[in-house]
Design a protein around this motif. Structure first.
Motif, PDB file in Angstrom:
ATOM      1  N   TYR A  14       0.850  -1.186   0.000  1.00  6.71           N
ATOM      2  CA  TYR A  14       0.000   0.000   0.000  1.00  6.71           C
ATOM      3  C   TYR A  14       0.885   1.235   0.000  1.00  6.71           C
ATOM      4  CZ  TYR A  14       0.692   0.644   5.106  1.00  6.71           C
ATOM      5  OH  TYR A  14       1.230   0.851   6.355  1.00  6.71           O
ATOM      6  N   GLU A  25       0.705   5.432   0.919  1.00  8.32           N
ATOM      7  CA  GLU A  25      -0.088   6.475   1.567  1.00  8.32           C
ATOM      8  C   GLU A  25      -0.231   7.678   0.647  1.00  8.32           C
ATOM      9  OE1 GLU A  25       0.363   6.737   6.040  1.00  8.32           O
ATOM     10  OE2 GLU A  25       2.353   5.996   5.474  1.00  8.32           O
ATOM     11  N   LYS A  58       0.012  10.798   1.105  1.00  9.24           N
ATOM     12  CA  LYS A  58       1.043  11.841   1.212  1.00  9.24           C
ATOM     13  C   LYS A  58       2.286  11.475   0.403  1.00  9.24           C
ATOM     14  CE  LYS A  58       2.942  10.006   5.580  1.00  9.24           C
ATOM     15  NZ  LYS A  58       4.181   9.490   4.959  1.00  9.24           N
ATOM     16  N   SER A  61      -7.323   2.428  -2.488  1.00  7.99           N
ATOM     17  CA  SER A  61      -7.448   1.694  -1.231  1.00  7.99           C
ATOM     18  C   SER A  61      -8.909   1.619  -0.809  1.00  7.99           C
ATOM     19  CB  SER A  61      -6.640   2.404  -0.135  1.00  7.99           C
ATOM     20  OG  SER A  61      -6.968   1.896   1.143  1.00  7.99           O
ATOM     21  N   ASP A 103      -5.127   6.750  -0.422  1.00  2.00           N
ATOM     22  CA  ASP A 103      -4.051   5.756  -0.491  1.00  2.00           C
ATOM     23  C   ASP A 103      -4.241   4.868  -1.712  1.00  2.00           C
ATOM     24  OD1 ASP A 103      -3.318   6.815   1.932  1.00  2.00           O
ATOM     25  OD2 ASP A 103      -3.637   4.989   3.101  1.00  2.00           O
ATOM     26  N   TYR A 121      -3.455  -2.450   8.566  1.00  3.08           N
ATOM     27  CA  TYR A 121      -3.811  -1.407   7.612  1.00  3.08           C
ATOM     28  C   TYR A 121      -5.257  -1.596   7.151  1.00  3.08           C
ATOM     29  CZ  TYR A 121      -4.108   1.442   3.446  1.00  3.08           C
ATOM     30  OH  TYR A 121      -4.527   2.362   2.514  1.00  3.08           O
TER      31      TYR A 121
END
Length: 460
Positions: free
Chosen positions: A228, A230, A232, A421, A427, A457
């Protein structure tokens, strides 16, 4: 998380699910773009933490599948070859193989980071006949995993997404929001077809004995992993990929550039390394030619948005690895942009359709799949899964806690698909099918960006 390699899956029942309404047998030709696909199977799976009672859930899944096959009737047919040796779809409602299985494991203990041990041949079925195979695996915790395997020659990921959404809508007693179109005339060649040698640099004929052109292929197997990213970190890559005063690169272009630089780190400095990107032609054939639409805008006119079939091209770039290592990320992103830009037009896909027509019944495959000589380096293809509708595959007991494509496509070319995600926070989930040496670099050079998927997660 612990290894899940020891869990086994047992067969409970095997059925054939046919369309709920009788269908008259008929032939559906492959489009010229379908003919570019070798016989490859694509897998997809969805994990549900809870469901209704087992009998109720199974009845809903089977009944809605039979209803979905009325609209998506090619999935209940089979591929046969005509007198020229070309594949065609016989829509005869032979049905979809449906497997009911049981796994003595809880969802939270399935090691999704290592899909070779947990998913391959266990939760995603092996398609043996027909176009589509479905497997529903009940888990000891009361959850379910729904896995599908389909013949890529019949449909691309966009098309299967249409089917999955429709299947889930029918399970919830809702009408199909986007009925499929099988109007092959949309992809007819021009009369007369226009020859363009440009496509000779993108495609090559496969040897008859292999599904993919691999005359100089190494013998190391490719390995599957799921990570995965993120939001950011994705945004940060996008910032690094843009020069001062240059156009802002899309997240997909930035991601591809970062992966390309990582890949070059383990190549012999004199060898080249290739990076390809799958381009969906639906928007281009709807007169959408702006490159920024690569950022996966969902705006497209109705003429192609429901088209069921393959509408793909795979442009690629090739650079000497020693040069690529020393380039700033922004320059690599510019190279990705440059090899993608010619494929972002209607003319690219019209020309590709004509090029296939002029070569029929000879077949071709993307050149990024193969090697020209033994000094050729490795290749990876990135396919955006940002339209993957994981949140929409709700059969009535809630959205999946996780979903992913699974595509160990054979050969020696890597494959990477970033998807949204299920947490819906910006994500990405990233499926990777790569050599071990590339995965080692992903987890060293890219460890701040690519994080192994784990139950914490996913909040399992």
């Amino acid at each position: 998380m612990g290894s899940c390699g020891t869990f086994s899956v047992s067969l409970k029942k095997r059925d054939i699910i046919s369309a709920a309404l009788p269908l008259q047998d008929h032939w559906l030709p492959m489009s010229n773009l379908d003919l570019l696909l070798p016989p490859l199977d694509v897998g997809v799976f969805f994990c549900y933490k809870n469901s209704f009672s087992l009998d109720v859930s199974m009845n809903i899944i089977k009944k809605s599948l039979a209803e979905a096959l009325v609209a998506f009737y090619p999935l209940a047919g089979e591929i046969v070859h005509n007198s020229l040796g070309e594949p065609e779809l016989l829509c005869n409602n032979r049905g979809v193989e449906f497997v009911h299985a049981y796994a003595d494991i809880e969802l939270q203990n399935i090691d999704l980071y290592h899909p070779d041990e947990s998913v391959e041949g266990k939760l995603v079925p092996v398609r043996k006949q027909g176009v589509l195979t479905v497997q529903v695996t009940e888990l000891s915790c009361g959850g379910l995993v729904i896995g599908c395997s389909f013949d890529h020659r019949v449909a691309d990921a966009y098309s299967i997404n249409l089917f999955l959404i429709a299947w889930a809508e029918l399970a919830r007693s809702k009408p199909i929001s986007n009925p499929p179109s099988f109007r092959r005339s949309t992809l007819n060649p021009r009369r007369p077809p226009i020859a363009n040698a440009f496509y000779n640099d993108l495609f090559l004929p496969p040897p008859s004995s292999l599904p993919l052109p691999l005359p100089f292929a190494p013998t190391d197997p490719l390995i599957n992993r799921i990570y995965y990213m993120e939001a950011k970190d994705i945004t940060h890559l996008q910032t690094l990929s843009s020069f001062d005063g240059s156009p802002k690169r899309s997240k997909l272009v930035s991601f591809t550039a970062f992966l390309w630089k990582i890949m070059a780190e383990c190549e012999d400095g004199l060898k080249t390394c290739k990076m390809g990107v799958v381009v969906d032609g639906r928007e281009r054939l709807d007169k959408t030619t702006t490159f920024d639409k690569l950022s996966l805008s969902n705006s497209m006119s109705s003429s192609m948005q429901n088209y069921f079939g393959n509408v793909l091209s795979i442009p690629y770039g090739e650079v000497v690895s020693s040069e690529l290592k020393d380039m700033p990320l922004g320059l690599v992103a510019e190279m990705v942009h440059d090899f993608l830009f010619p494929a972002m037009t209607e003319e690219h896909f019209r020309g590709l359709i004509d090029w296939v027509e002029l070569d029929r019944p000879e077949t071709s495959v993307p050149k990024v799949y193969g090697k020209k000589d033994e000094n050729d380096g490795e290749a990876i293809v990135v396919s955006s899964g940002q339209r993957f509708p994981v949140g929409g595959i709700d059969f009535g007991w809630g959205k999946p806690h996780f979903g992913s494509y699974h595509f160990p496509w054979g050969g020696q070319t890597g494959y990477v698909m970033p998807m949204p995600s299920p947490r819906k926070n910006g994500d990405w989930i990233v499926y990777m099918h790569l050599f071990q040496k590339h995965l080692d670099l992903v987890e060293t050079k890219g460890r701040s960006v690519f994080k192994p998927l784990n139950p914490a997660y996913l909040e399992l």
